[in-house]
Scaffold this active site. Structure first.
Site, PDB file in Angstrom:
ATOM      1  N   ARG A 140       3.842   9.593 -14.836  1.00  0.00           N
ATOM      2  CA  ARG A 140       4.453   9.492 -13.503  1.00  0.00           C
ATOM      3  C   ARG A 140       5.753  10.298 -13.444  1.00  0.00           C
ATOM      4  O   ARG A 140       6.057  10.937 -12.428  1.00  0.00           O
ATOM      5  CB  ARG A 140       4.680   8.025 -13.128  1.00  0.00           C
TER       6      ARG A 140
ATOM      7  N   LYS B  46       9.548   9.230  -7.831  1.00  0.00           N
ATOM      8  CA  LYS B  46      10.637   8.327  -8.230  1.00  0.00           C
ATOM      9  C   LYS B  46      11.873   9.197  -8.448  1.00  0.00           C
ATOM     10  O   LYS B  46      12.206   9.585  -9.567  1.00  0.00           O
ATOM     11  CB  LYS B  46      10.226   7.576  -9.508  1.00  0.00           C
TER      12      LYS B  46
ATOM     13  N   GLU C 212       6.689  -1.548   0.952  1.00  0.00           N
ATOM     14  CA  GLU C 212       6.978  -2.188  -0.343  1.00  0.00           C
ATOM     15  C   GLU C 212       8.378  -2.778  -0.274  1.00  0.00           C
ATOM     16  O   GLU C 212       9.061  -2.627   0.739  1.00  0.00           O
ATOM     17  CB  GLU C 212       6.897  -1.142  -1.458  1.00  0.00           C
TER      18      GLU C 212
HETATM   19  N1  PXG Z   1       8.536   0.285  -5.624  1.00  0.00           N
HETATM   20  C1  PXG Z   1       9.723   0.881  -5.848  1.00  0.00           C
HETATM   21  C2  PXG Z   1      10.421   1.533  -4.731  1.00  0.00           C
HETATM   22  C3  PXG Z   1      10.248   0.888  -7.153  1.00  0.00           C
HETATM   23  O1  PXG Z   1      11.407   1.498  -7.382  1.00  0.00           O
HETATM   24  C4  PXG Z   1       8.328  -0.375  -7.894  1.00  0.00           C
HETATM   25  C5  PXG Z   1       7.832  -0.327  -6.606  1.00  0.00           C
HETATM   26  C6  PXG Z   1       7.497  -1.012  -8.968  1.00  0.00           C
HETATM   27  O2  PXG Z   1       6.933  -0.011  -9.821  1.00  0.00           O
HETATM   28  P1  PXG Z   1       6.621  -0.293 -11.362  1.00  0.00           P
HETATM   29  O3  PXG Z   1       6.031   0.970 -11.819  1.00  0.00           O
HETATM   30  O4  PXG Z   1       7.935  -0.609 -12.026  1.00  0.00           O
HETATM   31  O5  PXG Z   1       5.678  -1.429 -11.399  1.00  0.00           O
HETATM   32  C7  PXG Z   1       9.556   0.245  -8.188  1.00  0.00           C
HETATM   33  C8  PXG Z   1      10.090   0.234  -9.577  1.00  0.00           C
HETATM   34  C9  PXG Z   1      15.830  -0.803 -11.398  1.00  0.00           C
HETATM   35  C10 PXG Z   1      14.372  -0.628 -11.581  1.00  0.00           C
HETATM   36  O6  PXG Z   1      16.565  -0.598 -12.357  1.00  0.00           O
HETATM   37  C11 PXG Z   1      13.578  -0.320 -10.503  1.00  0.00           C
HETATM   38  C12 PXG Z   1      12.220  -0.143 -10.697  1.00  0.00           C
HETATM   39  C13 PXG Z   1      11.675  -0.287 -11.935  1.00  0.00           C
HETATM   40  C14 PXG Z   1      12.480  -0.593 -13.001  1.00  0.00           C
HETATM   41  C15 PXG Z   1      13.855  -0.771 -12.831  1.00  0.00           C
HETATM   42  O7  PXG Z   1      16.263  -1.172 -10.299  1.00  0.00           O
HETATM   43  N2  PXG Z   1      11.486   0.165  -9.594  1.00  0.00           N
END
Ligand code: PXG
Length: 287
Positions: free
Chosen positions: A52, A151, A184
């Site tokens: 990703r 991301k 989301e």
């Molecule tokens: N939507 C958004 C906008 C995210 O930023 C997710 C969904 C979930 O994705 P994953 O792949 O983690 O299942 C995210 C993930 C942080 C932090 O430090 C943020 C995320 C992941 C890990 C840490 O705020 N966002």
């Protein structure tokens, strides 16, 4: 021992880990990142996170100056050097230092940063009782402006929604896309359960393709549940029997109230609790 931070091939003590103020990651949010977890010393779904990261980079014309295998090794090695077992790993790739001006051709040397730290989940009692959320007035980025699948280092869209949430006493906020459909939360994907069927916004709702989301979809299907990825609106959430969020940091957490409306019984539902347990088993199996 002071924590060690990886920057472009070298390890630095926490206080010496720094990059240029001319880095376009700082000046323009020009870069990409990943948030990853390790359990029992093993990185959860490492390959998917690395893939990703490279996809995000390629979508913004950013060439990461190392091969995927090298990146995976750097992540594992940084974790090992820091002797962390259950950890949070932040991988950041910036465009690198350049002149004051948007043009990425003025930058040199993209920087690869790997930070590892203790994981901080939501407080245990929230896993037991569930979260309250609100719908943010801030619309999720239009996919033709900045695709939420990327991301990127520009998280202002989500930060603004997060502020709306915290100002209302909620730790997460639900974001709608430009059509007013459910997208989301600010750092989590969203699922609902209605009459025994699991529903979640499809990728074309303008969301990050969460790695936890993918894992939960697989788990639910292998447990015999029907999972539907579709367009959803707030009516679907308000009338759901259960609702939960998924994300690397949150894992899987129930939502029991949205915009002042109690969802389902107002307590984490049976399917949510079952899937949370299955997610725990999956992590133990894979890590
Ligand atoms: N939507 C958004 C906008 C995210 O930023 C997710 C969904 C979930 O994705 P994953 O792949 O983690 O299942 C995210 C993930 C942080 C932090 O430090 C943020 C995320 C992941 C890990 C840490 O705020 N966002």
């Amino acid at each position: 021992m002071s924590p060690k931070v990886y920057i472009s091939g070298k390890l630095y003590g926490k206080n010496d880990a720094s990059i240029s103020v001319f880095d376009h990651g700082l000046l323009y949010g020009d870069g990409v990142f990943e948030g990853i977890r390790s359990y029992s010393g093993k990185v959860f779904r490492l390959q998917q996170h690395v893939d990703r990261l490279y996809d995000s980079a390629s979508a913004i014309f950013l060439q990461i100056p190392m091969a995927r295998e090298e990146m995976a090794r750097a992540i594992v090695d940084t974790l090992a050097v820091n002797k962390l077992v259950d950890a949070y790993i932040r991988v950041v790739v910036t465009r690198g230092a350049g002149g004051l001006g948007l043009d990425p051709r003025k930058t040199t040397d993209p920087q690869v940063i790997i930070i590892t730290d203790q994981i901080s989940l939501y407080p245990e009692e929230l896993y037991e009782h569930g979260l309250k959320i609100i719908t943010a007035g801030t619309t999720r980025n239009h996919p033709n402006a900045l695709n939420p699948r990327i991301k990127s280092l520009n998280y202002l869209n989500n930060i603004l929604a997060k502020i709306e949430g915290t100002n209302s006493g909620c730790l997460e906020a639900l974001m709608l896309n430009h059509k007013g459909e459910i997208a989301e939360c600010t750092g989590d994907n969203v699922f609902i359960v209605t009459r025994g069927i699991l529903h979640t916004p499809s990728i074309d709702s303008g969301i990050l393709k969460g790695i936890t989301r993918d894992a939960v979809i697989e788990l639910a299907r292998s447990a015999g549940l029907t999972v539907v990825e579709r367009t959803m609106d707030r009516y679907d959430v308000y009338t759901a029997d259960e609702c939960f969020l998924t994300g690397t940091a949150a894992e899987l957490i129930a939502v029991v109230e949205c915009d002042g409306r109690m969802l389902g019984s107002g307590r984490p539902g049976p399917i949510t609790r079952d899937l949370r347990q299955r997610f725990g088993s999956l992590v133990r199996e894979e890590c």
